[in-house]
Design a protein around this motif. Structure first.
Motif, mmCIF file in Angstrom:
data_model
loop_
_atom_site.group_PDB
_atom_site.id
_atom_site.type_symbol
_atom_site.label_atom_id
_atom_site.label_comp_id
_atom_site.label_asym_id
_atom_site.label_seq_id
_atom_site.Cartn_x
_atom_site.Cartn_y
_atom_site.Cartn_z
ATOM 1 N N GLU A 94 0.868 -1.178 0.000
ATOM 2 C CA GLU A 94 0.000 0.000 0.000
ATOM 3 C C GLU A 94 0.906 1.229 0.000
ATOM 4 O O GLU A 94 1.886 1.269 0.728
ATOM 5 C CB GLU A 94 -0.872 0.024 1.255
ATOM 6 C CG GLU A 94 -1.773 -1.189 1.373
ATOM 7 C CD GLU A 94 -2.725 -1.123 2.568
ATOM 8 O OE1 GLU A 94 -2.717 -0.093 3.267
ATOM 9 O OE2 GLU A 94 -3.453 -2.097 2.787
ATOM 10 N N VAL A 95 0.588 2.199 -0.845
ATOM 11 C CA VAL A 95 1.409 3.405 -0.890
ATOM 12 C C VAL A 95 0.506 4.630 -0.743
ATOM 13 O O VAL A 95 -0.224 4.995 -1.662
ATOM 14 C CB VAL A 95 2.219 3.510 -2.202
ATOM 15 C CG1 VAL A 95 3.200 4.673 -2.126
ATOM 16 C CG2 VAL A 95 2.960 2.215 -2.499
ATOM 17 N N ALA A 96 0.566 5.252 0.416
ATOM 18 C CA ALA A 96 -0.259 6.431 0.681
ATOM 19 C C ALA A 96 0.237 7.617 -0.140
ATOM 20 O O ALA A 96 1.434 7.744 -0.393
ATOM 21 C CB ALA A 96 -0.218 6.777 2.163
ATOM 22 N N GLY A 97 -0.685 8.438 -0.570
ATOM 23 C CA GLY A 97 -0.315 9.679 -1.248
ATOM 24 C C GLY A 97 -0.043 9.519 -2.733
ATOM 25 O O GLY A 97 0.107 10.502 -3.441
ATOM 26 N N VAL A 98 0.045 8.275 -3.206
ATOM 27 C CA VAL A 98 0.258 8.047 -4.635
ATOM 28 C C VAL A 98 -1.047 7.499 -5.203
ATOM 29 O O VAL A 98 -1.503 6.436 -4.796
ATOM 30 C CB VAL A 98 1.406 7.042 -4.874
ATOM 31 C CG1 VAL A 98 1.542 6.717 -6.352
ATOM 32 C CG2 VAL A 98 2.714 7.580 -4.315
ATOM 33 N N ASN A 102 -2.112 7.774 -11.149
ATOM 34 C CA ASN A 102 -0.774 8.312 -11.377
ATOM 35 C C ASN A 102 0.258 7.184 -11.439
ATOM 36 O O ASN A 102 1.114 7.131 -12.315
ATOM 37 C CB ASN A 102 -0.423 9.303 -10.250
ATOM 38 C CG ASN A 102 0.970 9.869 -10.406
ATOM 39 O OD1 ASN A 102 1.466 10.042 -11.509
ATOM 40 N ND2 ASN A 102 1.625 10.120 -9.287
ATOM 41 N N PHE A 103 0.133 6.268 -10.500
ATOM 42 C CA PHE A 103 1.037 5.112 -10.465
ATOM 43 C C PHE A 103 0.971 4.332 -11.772
ATOM 44 O O PHE A 103 1.991 4.007 -12.381
ATOM 45 C CB PHE A 103 0.657 4.222 -9.272
ATOM 46 C CG PHE A 103 1.143 2.816 -9.347
ATOM 47 C CD1 PHE A 103 2.501 2.529 -9.324
ATOM 48 C CD2 PHE A 103 0.240 1.762 -9.428
ATOM 49 C CE1 PHE A 103 2.946 1.219 -9.390
ATOM 50 C CE2 PHE A 103 0.671 0.456 -9.489
ATOM 51 C CZ PHE A 103 2.031 0.179 -9.476
ATOM 52 N N GLN A 106 2.570 6.209 -14.701
ATOM 53 C CA GLN A 106 4.035 6.146 -14.628
ATOM 54 C C GLN A 106 4.533 4.769 -15.076
ATOM 55 O O GLN A 106 5.513 4.655 -15.801
ATOM 56 C CB GLN A 106 4.526 6.387 -13.195
ATOM 57 C CG GLN A 106 4.118 7.704 -12.588
ATOM 58 C CD GLN A 106 4.994 8.851 -13.023
ATOM 59 O OE1 GLN A 106 6.080 8.626 -13.562
ATOM 60 N NE2 GLN A 106 4.537 10.068 -12.806
ATOM 61 N N LEU A 145 -2.895 4.206 -3.828
ATOM 62 C CA LEU A 145 -2.523 2.869 -4.293
ATOM 63 C C LEU A 145 -2.692 1.802 -3.206
ATOM 64 O O LEU A 145 -1.941 1.769 -2.229
ATOM 65 C CB LEU A 145 -1.070 2.925 -4.792
ATOM 66 C CG LEU A 145 -0.423 1.662 -5.331
ATOM 67 C CD1 LEU A 145 -1.288 1.003 -6.389
ATOM 68 C CD2 LEU A 145 0.942 1.988 -5.887
ATOM 69 N N ASN A 146 -3.709 0.979 -3.402
ATOM 70 C CA ASN A 146 -4.019 -0.163 -2.523
ATOM 71 C C ASN A 146 -4.380 0.217 -1.090
ATOM 72 O O ASN A 146 -4.686 -0.657 -0.279
ATOM 73 C CB ASN A 146 -2.867 -1.177 -2.485
ATOM 74 C CG ASN A 146 -2.711 -1.916 -3.789
ATOM 75 O OD1 ASN A 146 -3.697 -2.174 -4.474
ATOM 76 N ND2 ASN A 146 -1.486 -2.233 -4.151
ATOM 77 N N GLN B 379 7.532 -1.206 -0.675
ATOM 78 C CA GLN B 379 6.871 -0.220 -1.543
ATOM 79 C C GLN B 379 7.733 0.059 -2.767
ATOM 80 O O GLN B 379 7.227 0.134 -3.893
ATOM 81 C CB GLN B 379 6.631 1.082 -0.784
ATOM 82 C CG GLN B 379 5.548 0.971 0.285
ATOM 83 C CD GLN B 379 5.264 2.306 0.950
ATOM 84 O OE1 GLN B 379 6.088 3.222 0.904
ATOM 85 N NE2 GLN B 379 4.102 2.426 1.571
ATOM 86 N N ILE B 388 8.872 0.960 -13.015
ATOM 87 C CA ILE B 388 9.306 2.303 -12.645
ATOM 88 C C ILE B 388 10.724 2.225 -12.063
ATOM 89 O O ILE B 388 10.960 1.458 -11.131
ATOM 90 C CB ILE B 388 8.317 2.914 -11.621
ATOM 91 C CG1 ILE B 388 6.919 3.009 -12.263
ATOM 92 C CG2 ILE B 388 8.799 4.281 -11.151
ATOM 93 C CD1 ILE B 388 5.805 3.325 -11.288
ATOM 94 N N MET B 396 8.426 9.048 -5.993
ATOM 95 C CA MET B 396 6.956 8.952 -5.935
ATOM 96 C C MET B 396 6.487 8.687 -4.506
ATOM 97 O O MET B 396 5.509 9.270 -4.035
ATOM 98 C CB MET B 396 6.452 7.808 -6.833
ATOM 99 C CG MET B 396 6.348 8.173 -8.291
ATOM 100 S SD MET B 396 5.860 6.738 -9.284
ATOM 101 C CE MET B 396 4.095 6.732 -8.972
ATOM 102 N N GLY B 400 4.343 11.127 -2.248
ATOM 103 C CA GLY B 400 3.076 10.652 -1.714
ATOM 104 C C GLY B 400 2.945 10.998 -0.249
ATOM 105 O O GLY B 400 1.874 11.340 0.251
ATOM 106 N N TYR B 401 4.091 10.944 0.396
ATOM 107 C CA TYR B 401 4.153 11.222 1.827
ATOM 108 C C TYR B 401 4.037 12.725 2.111
ATOM 109 O O TYR B 401 3.413 13.151 3.082
ATOM 110 C CB TYR B 401 5.478 10.611 2.285
ATOM 111 C CG TYR B 401 6.059 11.029 3.580
ATOM 112 C CD1 TYR B 401 5.588 10.481 4.770
ATOM 113 C CD2 TYR B 401 7.121 11.925 3.614
ATOM 114 C CE1 TYR B 401 6.171 10.843 5.963
ATOM 115 C CE2 TYR B 401 7.706 12.279 4.796
ATOM 116 C CZ TYR B 401 7.226 11.743 5.975
ATOM 117 O OH TYR B 401 7.797 12.102 7.153
ATOM 118 N N GLN B 403 2.717 15.075 -0.080
ATOM 119 C CA GLN B 403 1.623 15.711 -0.808
ATOM 120 C C GLN B 403 0.542 16.348 0.080
ATOM 121 O O GLN B 403 0.173 17.497 -0.142
ATOM 122 C CB GLN B 403 0.991 14.678 -1.757
ATOM 123 C CG GLN B 403 0.268 15.291 -2.934
ATOM 124 C CD GLN B 403 1.210 16.031 -3.867
ATOM 125 O OE1 GLN B 403 2.363 15.637 -4.023
ATOM 126 N NE2 GLN B 403 0.767 17.118 -4.442
#
Lengths: 262, 428
Positions: A94-98, A102-103, A106, A145-146, B379, B388, B396, B400-401, B403
Motif C-alpha cells: 500500500e502506498v499512501a499519497g500516490v 498516477n502510479f 508512470q 494505491l491499494n 513499496q 518504474i 513517488m 506521496g508522503y 503531498q
C-alpha cells in the motif's frame, strides 16, 4: 523483441535467509501457453514467483532464467518489468499519497519507453475502459494505491495493472485467494481475454477452482522446492478429486514442504 | 559564557530605526526596552540544539534593498492578489485590491499603517508574542522593520489568500520580519508568508515573529514557507491566540540547509477553539532544524492536531517536537500528535519528541504517534515491479508522503514554487 515470448527457467535454486527453498526447478513457458503450478502450502510456490520478479529477500543461488534469450537474473526489478515480466502479487504494498491512476500512468509510460508516452487523456480513457471491464468503481483511479483496499479489491487492482501493461510473461501468485466467486469469474474473464500468442501465463494456486475458469495447457505440481509432476488440465482435476497423498505415495515423499509457509 | 556579545553600536541602530520610521513614542519605548532584554538575556537553552556558539552580531540598517535572487524573483513575479514584498527589510511592494479596502480590510507595511491604525496596532502588537519571551523575540522587537499588518474586520470573509514575501539578498544585514494578524469576529481568511534567502546571505541572525489574534468565530489559515540557507541562525516564532469557537490552522514548510529554531504555537484560549498544525521539513546538507509545534489548551472543549513530516538527506539533523499542554479547566479538550520522519540517507539524523502535559482530568482524547524510519523496501519493490526505475519510485513514495502537506499551501504560485524546491532537493 521476438514476437512470441520464450521464458525458460533452468535448474533454479533460491534461498531465503540462507535456507534453500527452491531446489532445482525447470520450466519453459512460451507465448500462448497457460501453465499452472499447484501444490500444498510450504512447497516454494510463492518463493518461486517472488524470486522471478527479483524481490530483495530472495537469493538466487544458482540456475538461470531467460526471457527471449536475455538473462532475467542479471536485470534489476524494474528492468524485468520493462522487458515484459509481470507479477500479480499475493500481498501488494500500500502506498499512501500516490494515486492509483498516477502510479499506473508512470508504470505504463516506463514500459512504453521514453518518447513513446501515452498522452494523459488517452491514458485516462484507457484506464476507465479497463476498469469497467473489471467492474472496478471509477473512484478507485483517484484512491491511493491499494490503501484501504479489501483483499479482493487489491487482487482486481493487480489484474487491472496486468491488462494495462500487457506483459509478455504474467505470473499470478494466488490471485484467487480472498476472491468470491463473482470476482473470481471477472478476474478469469480478464485473463482469458488477454490470452494470445504474445503472452505466456504462470498461474500459482492452491485450488483447482480457478482452473475451472482459466483452462491451463499445462499443470505442474510443486513439492520440496521443485516440480515433481507435470501434466495437462486432467492432472488438476485428479488432484481436486483425490488430494495430494496418492502423488506423495507414488513419489515416495513423506514431507512435501521445504520447511516454510508458502 | 562562550556566548558572543553584541556591539556597543547597537543602541544607535535601535534609535535609528525609530527615527527612520518616525515611530510613536510607545513603540520607540518598546524597542528600547526590547534591546535591553536582548542584550541581557542569554539564549534559551534548548535540548539538542546548542545555541551558545551562534552569532548575535546584528548588521547595520540597510540603505537600499539588493537585487532579488533568481528563485525569489520567479516567485515574486508570479504572485497575484493582495501582497506585500519586503527585500532586506525594505517594503518594495504593497498591493491591496480596492474591493478589499472597501470592506475595511487593512493589509500592508506595519510602519506605514501606524499613522492611521495606531490604536488597533498598539492594542495587539506584542500581545501574543511578548518582546521579553526569548533572546530572539527580543531581537525581533528591537530591530524589526519591513513588518506587515493584516486586519480583517468582523464578519468579513476573504477568499483570496494574502501573501507576504520576505527576501534576504547578499546585502542582507539580518532581517527581523514582524507580522501581526488580527481577525475580527467570524472573519475568515488566509495568509501565506514566505521567507527566502539567496545563496550568499551573510551570517547575521534572522528572527521572524508572527502574531495572530483570532476573535470569536474567526477562521484563519496561516501558511509559512521558509527557504533559508546555511550561515545565519534563523529563529521563527509564530503564535496565535485563538478565541471562542475560532479556528487557526498552521501549515509550515521548511526547505533549507540552514540552522533553524522554530516555534509554532496556538493558545486555545476560547471554548470550542480549534487548531491544526501541519509541518513539513526537507533537510539536506548540514541543515539543523529544531521545530516545536505546540498547543496550549485553556478553553473548554478546545481541540488540536499536530502533524509533522520530515524528509532528511545528507547530514541533516532534525528535531521535531510536538507539545500539547492541557491546562486545568480545559474540560473536554482533545489533541492528537503525529510525527513521521523519513530518512533517505543513513548520515542524516532525526529526533521525534512528543510531549503531553495534562493538568485537567476530564480530557476527551489525547494521543501521540511518532516514527523515524527509512523508505519501505516493499513499496519500492512494488513500484519497480511495474517498470518504474528505483529513483523515480523513491521520489513517488516521498511525494506521496509529502503531498497532503504541500496541498495545504493553498496559494498555487507558492505551492508550485515549493514543489519545485522540494523536487530539486530530492533529485540532487
Amino acid at each position: 523483441m521476438a514476437s512470441v515470448p520464450h521464458f525458460q527457467i533452468q535448474d533454479l535454486h533460491v534461498a531465503v535467509e540462507g535456507k534453500e527453498i527452491v531446489r532445482g526447478l525447470n520450466l519453459t513457458i512460451n507465448g500462448g501457453e497457460v501453465h499452472a503450478i499447484m501444490g500444498p502450502n510450504g512447497t516454494g510456490k510463492s518463493t518461486l514467483a517472488s524470486s522471478l520478479m527479483g524481490h530483495h529477500a530472495y537469493d538466487v543461488t544458482s540456475g538461470s532464467v531467460t526471457l527471449d534469450g536475455q538473462s532475467v537474473l542479471d536485470m534489476s526489478v524494474d528492468e524485468r518489468a520493462r522487458a515484459g515480466m509481470f507479477l500479480a502479487m499475493q500481498y501488494p504494498a500500500e502506498v499512501a499519497g500516490v494515486s492509483n491512476a498516477n502510479f499506473m500512468r508512470q508504470a505504463l509510460n516506463a514500459r512504453r519507453g521514453e518518447g513513446n508516452e501515452l498522452p494523459v487523456i488517452k491514458f485516462h480513457r484507457l484506464l476507465q475502459e479497463k476498469m469497467k471491464q473489471l467492474n472496478i468503481d471509477p473512484v478507485f483511479a483517484e484512491r491511493y494505491l491499494n490503501e484501504g483496499f479489501s483483499g479482493g479489491e487489491k487482487k482486481r487492482n493487480e489484474i487491472l495493472q496486468m491488462s494495462l501493461l500487457e506483459p509478455r510473461i504474467a505470473i499470478l501468485d494466488e490471485i484467487d485467494s480472498g476472491l468470491d466467486i463473482d470476482a473470481l469469474k471477472i478476474v478469469a474473464q480478464s485473463v482469458n481475454s488477454l490470452r494470445s500468442p504474445d503472452i505466456g501465463f504462470l498461474i500459482i494456486t492452491h485450488y483447482q477452482r480457478l482452473l475451472e475458469y482459466i483452462e491451463p495447457d499445462y499443470v505442474h505440481v510443486m513439492m520440496q522446492g521443485r516440480i515433481v509432476r507435470s501434466g495437462g488440465k486432467e492432472l488438476a482435476e485428479q488432484l481436486e478429486a483425490k488430494g495430494y497423498d496418492w502423488l506423495k505415495e507414488e513419489l515416495g515423499i513423506v514431507d512435501e514442504t521445504v520447511g516454510v509457509e508458502a | 559564557m562562550a556566548e558572543q556579545t553584541t556591539t556597543a553600536a547597537v543602541p544607535e541602530l535601535v534609535s535609528a530605526i525609530s527615527t527612520r520610521f518616525s515611530e510613536p513614542a510607545w513603540l520607540a519605548a518598546v524597542r528600547a526596552e526590547a534591546w535591553q532584554t536582548f542584550d541581557e538575556l542569554p539564549a534559551n537553552r534548548i535540548e539538542k540544539s546548542d545555541l551558545t556558539k551562534r552569532s548575535w552580531d546584528i548588521g547595520a540598517l540597510p540603505v537600499a534593498p539588493g537585487s532579488l535572487p533568481e528563485d525569489a524573483k520567479t516567485l515574486v513575479d508570479s504572485l497575484e492578489g493582495p501582497r506585500v514584498v519586503v527585500v532586506d527589510g525594505v517594503v518594495v511592494q504593497a498591493d491591496v485590491p480596492a474591493d478589499l479596502a472597501a470592506q475595511g480590510v487593512v493589509f500592508g507595511d506595519l510602519h506605514a499603517l501606524l499613522a492611521q491604525h495606531g490604536d488597533l496596532i498598539k492594542r495587539h502588537l506584542f500581545s501574543v508574542v511578548p518582546a521579553s519571551e526569548s533572546k530572539w523575540t527580543a531581537a525581533n522587537a528591537a530591530f524589526w522593520h519591513g513588518g506587515v499588518f493584516l486586519y480583517v474586520p468582523r464578519n468579513v470573509v476573504i477568499e483570496t489568500p494574502f501573501t507576504y514575501v520576505s527576501v534576504l539578498t547578499e546585502v542582507n544585514q539580518g532581517a527581523f520580519p514582524r507580522v501581526l494578524v488580527v481577525g475580527g469576529e467570524n472573519s475568515a481568511f488566509s495568509l501565506a508568508q514566505v521567507n527566502v534567502a539567496g545563496d550568499n546571505a551573510p551570517s547575521h541572525p534572522h528572527s521572524s515573529v508572527t502574531e495572530v489574534v483570532a476573535d470569536a468565530g474567526a477562521n484563519i489559515q496561516v501558511m509559512s514557507v521558509n527557504q533559508l540557507r546555511k550561515g545565519p541562525t534563523n529563529y521563527l516564532t509564530q503564535r496565535a491566540k485563538v478565541g471562542k469557537d475560532a479556528v487557526v490552522n498552521w501549515t509550515f514548510g521548511d526547505v533549507g540547509d540552514g540552522f533553524t529554531v522554530a516555534l509554532i504555537e496556538s493558545v486555545l484560549a476560547g471554548a470550542g477553539s480549534r487548531s491544526l498544525t501541519k509541518g513539513l521539513g526537507i533537510g539536506f546538507g548540514r541543515q539543523h532544524m529544531d521545530l516545536t509545534a505546540s498547543m496550549v489548551h485553556q478553553g473548554r472543549y478546545s481541540e488540536s492536531d499536530i502533524r509533522l513530516q520530515g524528509v532528511l538527506r545528507g547530514r541533516a539533523n532534525s528535531i521535531y517536537r510536538s507539545s500539547t499542554h492541557i491546562e486545568r479547566g480545559a474540560v473536554g479538550a482533545g489533541s492528537e500528535q503525529h510525527d513521521r520522519m523519513l530518512m533517505i540517507d543513513t548520515t542524516a539524523r532525526a529526533d521525534a519528541i512528543p510531549m503531553l502535559l495534562i493538568d485537567e482530568n476530564d480530557v476527551q482524547r489525547c494521543g501521540h504517534a511518532a516514527s523515524v524510519g527509512k523508505l519501505d523496501a516493499d513499496q519500492i519493490y512494488y513500484l519497480m515491479s511495474r517498470g518504474i526505475p528505483k529513483d523515480a519510485a523513491m521520489r513517488m513514495i516521498i511525494w506521496g508522503y509529502l503531498q497532503p502537506i504541500v496541498e495545504a499551501i493553498t496559494v498555487p504560485q507558492i505551492q508550485t514554487w515549493l514543489t519545485g524546491l522540494v523536487e530539486r532537493k530530492l533529485t540532487s
